[in-house]
Scaffold this motif. Structure first.
Motif, PDB file in Angstrom:
ATOM      1  N   LYS A  16       0.664  -1.250  -0.133  1.00  0.00           N
ATOM      2  CA  LYS A  16      -0.032   0.266  -0.006  1.00  0.00           C
ATOM      3  C   LYS A  16       1.010   1.412   0.238  1.00  0.00           C
ATOM      4  CE  LYS A  16      -4.314  -1.879   2.687  1.00  0.00           C
ATOM      5  NZ  LYS A  16      -5.150  -2.127   3.429  1.00  0.00           N
ATOM      6  N   PHE A  17       0.423   2.071  -0.638  1.00  0.00           N
ATOM      7  CA  PHE A  17       0.896   3.382  -0.891  1.00  0.00           C
ATOM      8  C   PHE A  17       1.067   4.292   0.885  1.00  0.00           C
ATOM      9  CE2 PHE A  17      -0.180   2.846  -5.345  1.00  0.00           C
ATOM     10  CZ  PHE A  17       0.987   2.151  -5.573  1.00  0.00           C
ATOM     11  N   PRO A  18       2.272   5.362   1.207  1.00  0.00           N
ATOM     12  CA  PRO A  18       1.776   6.421   2.158  1.00  0.00           C
ATOM     13  C   PRO A  18       0.031   7.232   1.663  1.00  0.00           C
ATOM     14  CG  PRO A  18       3.555   5.727   0.978  1.00  0.00           C
ATOM     15  CD  PRO A  18       3.645   5.328   0.659  1.00  0.00           C
ATOM     16  N   ARG A  19       0.290   7.203   2.799  1.00  0.00           N
ATOM     17  CA  ARG A  19      -1.517   7.737   3.111  1.00  0.00           C
ATOM     18  C   ARG A  19      -1.071   9.570   3.479  1.00  0.00           C
ATOM     19  NH1 ARG A  19      -4.058   7.309   8.383  1.00  0.00           N
ATOM     20  NH2 ARG A  19      -5.972   8.160   7.047  1.00  0.00           N
ATOM     21  N   SER A  20      -1.997  10.031   1.736  1.00  0.00           N
ATOM     22  CA  SER A  20      -1.710  11.344   1.130  1.00  0.00           C
ATOM     23  C   SER A  20      -0.869  11.628   0.797  1.00  0.00           C
ATOM     24  CB  SER A  20      -1.886  12.210   2.621  1.00  0.00           C
ATOM     25  OG  SER A  20      -3.007  12.581   3.721  1.00  0.00           O
ATOM     26  N   LEU A  21      -0.450  10.344  -0.065  1.00  0.00           N
ATOM     27  CA  LEU A  21       1.097  10.319  -0.993  1.00  0.00           C
ATOM     28  C   LEU A  21      -0.053  11.546  -2.557  1.00  0.00           C
ATOM     29  CD1 LEU A  21       3.826   9.659  -2.242  1.00  0.00           C
ATOM     30  CD2 LEU A  21       2.418   8.033  -3.030  1.00  0.00           C
ATOM     31  N   LEU A  22       0.545  12.775  -3.648  1.00  0.00           N
ATOM     32  CA  LEU A  22       0.482  13.411  -4.428  1.00  0.00           C
ATOM     33  C   LEU A  22       0.671  12.851  -5.267  1.00  0.00           C
ATOM     34  CD1 LEU A  22       1.210  16.580  -2.920  1.00  0.00           C
ATOM     35  CD2 LEU A  22      -1.769  15.353  -2.588  1.00  0.00           C
ATOM     36  N   ASP A  23       1.822  12.487  -5.479  1.00  0.00           N
ATOM     37  CA  ASP A  23       2.382  11.861  -7.151  1.00  0.00           C
ATOM     38  C   ASP A  23       3.833  11.380  -6.729  1.00  0.00           C
ATOM     39  OD1 ASP A  23       4.051  13.953  -6.365  1.00  0.00           O
ATOM     40  OD2 ASP A  23       3.253  14.760  -7.740  1.00  0.00           O
ATOM     41  N   GLY A  24       3.416  10.021  -7.434  1.00  0.00           N
ATOM     42  CA  GLY A  24       5.210   8.843  -6.737  1.00  0.00           C
ATOM     43  C   GLY A  24       5.414   7.892  -7.848  1.00  0.00           C
ATOM     44  N   TYR A  25       6.606   8.377  -7.869  1.00  0.00           N
ATOM     45  CA  TYR A  25       7.638   8.275  -8.700  1.00  0.00           C
ATOM     46  C   TYR A  25       8.361   6.978  -8.538  1.00  0.00           C
ATOM     47  CZ  TYR A  25       7.564  11.776 -12.122  1.00  0.00           C
ATOM     48  OH  TYR A  25       6.452  13.247 -12.465  1.00  0.00           O
ATOM     49  N   LEU A  26       9.051   4.867  -9.036  1.00  0.00           N
ATOM     50  CA  LEU A  26       9.898   4.544  -8.671  1.00  0.00           C
ATOM     51  C   LEU A  26      10.679   4.606  -9.232  1.00  0.00           C
ATOM     52  CD1 LEU A  26       6.994   1.706  -9.177  1.00  0.00           C
ATOM     53  CD2 LEU A  26       6.977   2.044  -7.190  1.00  0.00           C
ATOM     54  N   VAL A  27      11.798   4.100  -8.191  1.00  0.00           N
ATOM     55  CA  VAL A  27      12.928   4.090  -8.456  1.00  0.00           C
ATOM     56  C   VAL A  27      14.006   3.129  -8.652  1.00  0.00           C
ATOM     57  CG1 VAL A  27      15.181   6.088  -8.193  1.00  0.00           C
ATOM     58  CG2 VAL A  27      13.071   7.014  -8.042  1.00  0.00           C
ATOM     59  N   ALA A  28      15.103   3.255  -9.168  1.00  0.00           N
ATOM     60  CA  ALA A  28      15.040   1.699  -8.558  1.00  0.00           C
ATOM     61  C   ALA A  28      17.050   1.893  -8.589  1.00  0.00           C
ATOM     62  CB  ALA A  28      15.689   0.949 -10.839  1.00  0.00           C
ATOM     63  N   GLY A  29      17.361   1.397  -7.527  1.00  0.00           N
ATOM     64  CA  GLY A  29      18.570   1.213  -6.521  1.00  0.00           C
ATOM     65  C   GLY A  29      19.191   0.130  -7.612  1.00  0.00           C
ATOM     66  N   THR A  30      20.352  -0.159  -6.293  1.00  0.00           N
ATOM     67  CA  THR A  30      21.332  -1.029  -6.630  1.00  0.00           C
ATOM     68  C   THR A  30      20.916  -2.859  -6.292  1.00  0.00           C
ATOM     69  OG1 THR A  30      22.717  -0.973  -5.088  1.00  0.00           O
ATOM     70  CG2 THR A  30      23.460   0.030  -6.629  1.00  0.00           C
ATOM     71  N   GLN A  31      21.069  -3.910  -6.361  1.00  0.00           N
ATOM     72  CA  GLN A  31      21.055  -4.973  -6.321  1.00  0.00           C
ATOM     73  C   GLN A  31      19.202  -4.739  -6.369  1.00  0.00           C
ATOM     74  OE1 GLN A  31      22.465  -5.575  -3.081  1.00  0.00           O
ATOM     75  NE2 GLN A  31      24.078  -6.261  -3.702  1.00  0.00           N
ATOM     76  N   LYS A  32      18.116  -5.297  -5.201  1.00  0.00           N
ATOM     77  CA  LYS A  32      17.383  -5.704  -5.328  1.00  0.00           C
ATOM     78  C   LYS A  32      16.632  -4.939  -4.403  1.00  0.00           C
ATOM     79  CE  LYS A  32      17.434 -10.296  -4.561  1.00  0.00           C
ATOM     80  NZ  LYS A  32      16.260 -11.203  -3.885  1.00  0.00           N
ATOM     81  N   ARG A  33      17.474  -3.004  -4.191  1.00  0.00           N
ATOM     82  CA  ARG A  33      16.349  -2.113  -3.578  1.00  0.00           C
ATOM     83  C   ARG A  33      15.704  -1.442  -5.079  1.00  0.00           C
ATOM     84  NH1 ARG A  33      20.752   1.158  -0.054  1.00  0.00           N
ATOM     85  NH2 ARG A  33      18.835   1.666   0.745  1.00  0.00           N
ATOM     86  N   LEU A  34      14.689  -1.220  -4.078  1.00  0.00           N
ATOM     87  CA  LEU A  34      13.469   0.009  -4.853  1.00  0.00           C
ATOM     88  C   LEU A  34      12.783   0.915  -4.232  1.00  0.00           C
ATOM     89  CD1 LEU A  34      11.515  -0.566  -7.640  1.00  0.00           C
ATOM     90  CD2 LEU A  34      10.593  -1.081  -6.446  1.00  0.00           C
ATOM     91  N   PHE A  35      12.814   2.534  -4.757  1.00  0.00           N
ATOM     92  CA  PHE A  35      12.859   3.247  -3.664  1.00  0.00           C
ATOM     93  C   PHE A  35      11.260   3.784  -4.312  1.00  0.00           C
ATOM     94  CE2 PHE A  35      17.134   3.277  -4.214  1.00  0.00           C
ATOM     95  CZ  PHE A  35      17.569   2.980  -2.479  1.00  0.00           C
TER      96      PHE A  35
END
Length: 447
Positions: A324-343
């Motif tokens: 689930k996305f954080p509450r009151s999130l206006l706009d969100g972007y998925l960003v790939a990090g190193t290895q398995k990290r996802l932001f």
């Protein structure tokens, strides 16, 4: 001559070969006698030629306004690091007379290894030295040495078109803190837009008349080719990934909603030069433009079902992740990090005075988002002056870059070091510019 290193060998030969690269040769040889102070002065990147000289002994022919009894104290230049200041006290190697007969016999392998360690963008400058160096990009020996050298480091590639619809490209080197202009006139005159970059290749998609095309190029090699048409050749959201070990690349076309018809996922493999059909994503409402690729998985934000959809490249199957996305999130972007990290990066807050930019990381075990950082208010106010102002966000190797349409600069965040820094330059001032991370490589093939 024994005291000269690899750079001394290279720069000495470049100085004898052409006047156009004398600035490179100056870093490997210095003048003797009275010119030593001038040489060290020019080596300072923080001292401009028009700066005011307040030293009593540094201005020839000017009036000395300092008291006659004042003791001149020797201090280190302001703004230098300790290792930089320490290098000023080292003994300068005297200039060595370079003999053409000796330097002409420099082994070919040694020369290629030296050139391969140059910053990639310097190759365009040294190609004017001689005919042999002009053809260096076609030399398999040089490309072999370059493939074994560690990466130059992350860069930002900015692409836009000026008024006559001529493609323009500039690259900002994060290690060198410098902008470089890269010629892009080798591309066809299509109406295309930037998809992304991976492993030294850059992907574009667009229209050649009424036909949808996908194009892959190497900006350093000035090479490009068009991919075959997809089974459902319509405008799609694309992601390109490069496998350097296999010397190949793949392009993933997600199943965007086109009218009332759901399109199957298609994957292009450069080894077979074909598109293959895969599963239709089981999602009714998705944010297909906000996706990220990491650890052989493609992630997309979905509203129905709420959470993430994950596409596994090895199996060709889609899976739902109920994060689930954080509450009151206006706009969100998925960003790939190193290895398995996802932001996940986005704004929080309904009102402009309460808004803030935050960064979360996906906890794969608990299937939840964990906040790891917040943008300081001074950076947030400078990046987004209006509450409804649009911004773009993308990342690579735990680096996250923010750009705003109304700003002529970008904001960079290092997740590991937790450091915020501005990136300024005219290449980010165009409102229609498209930006992505880019790794410059000569050995990246479009075939």
């Amino acid at each position: 001559m024994e005291r000269l290193g690899f750079w001394g060998l290279l720069m000495g030969s470049v100085e004898k070969s052409s006047d156009s690269v004398k600035s490179l040769a100056c870093s490997a040889s210095t003048k003797n006698g009275d010119e030593e102070s001038t040489s060290s002065k020019q080596a300072s990147p923080l001292r401009s030629s028009g700066s005011r000289n307040t030293s009593p002994l540094g201005r020839v022919g000017s009036r000395n306004t300092s008291p006659s009894r004042q003791k001149v104290v020797k201090t280190k230049p302001r703004g230098f690091e300790e290792e930089t200041v320490a290098s000023f006290g080292k003994q300068v190697v005297a200039d060595v007379q370079m003999e053409d007969g000796i330097w002409a016999m420099l082994p070919e392998d040694l020369l290629n290894e030296i050139l391969a360690r140059l910053p990639p963008f310097m190759i365009f400058r040294i190609r004017s030295v001689c005919k042999k160096w002009n053809l260096i990009l076609q030399d398999n020996s040089f490309l072999k040495f370059h493939s074994n050298v560690s990466s130059h480091g992350p860069c930002l590639l900015t692409f836009w078109k000026n008024s006559p619809q001529i493609p323009q490209c500039s690259v900002f080197s994060l290690p060198l803190k410098t902008w470089y202009k890269v010629p892009f006139t080798f591309l066809p005159p299509w109406a295309f837009w930037l998809v992304g970059s991976s492993g030294g290749l850059v992907c574009f998609s667009g229209l050649d008349g009424l036909t949808f095309r996908t194009l892959v190029c190497n900006p350093l090699m000035q090479t490009w080719r068009t991919l075959p048409s997809m089974h459902y050749n319509q405008q799609r959201q694309l992601v390109m990934v490069v496998d350097r070990s296999e010397k190949s690349f793949k392009v993933i076309a997600t199943n965007d909603i086109y009218g009332d018809k759901s399109l199957p996922t298609e994957v292009y493999d450069s080894k077979t030069d074909k598109w293959s059909l895969h599963q239709i994503m089981p999602a009714a409402n998705l944010c297909s433009s906000k996706m990220a690729y990491c650890d052989s998985r493609l992630y997309l934000e979905t509203l129905s079902p709420l959470g993430l959809m994950m596409y596994r490249l090895d199996t060709g199957q889609w899976e739902h992740i109920p994060a689930k996305f954080p509450r009151s999130l206006l706009d969100g972007y998925l960003v790939a990090g190193t290895q398995k990290r996802l932001f996940l990066v986005g704004r929080i807050g309904l009102y402009s005075t309460l808004q803030s930019m935050r960064i979360w990381e996906l906890d794969h075990t608990k299937v939840s988002w964990v906040e790891i950082s917040r943008m300081p208010p001074k950076y947030f106010r400078a990046l987004l002056r209006l509450s409804a102002e649009r911004f773009e966000c993308f990342g690579q190797d735990n680096l996250i870059c923010f750009t705003s349409w109304n700003q002529g600069k970008g904001l960079l965040y290092n997740v590991d070091k937790k450091i915020w820094s501005w990136i300024s330059g005219c290449a980010l001032q165009s409102c229609n510019s498209q930006v992505c991370f880019y790794e410059p490589r000569f050995d990246a093939s479009v075939h």
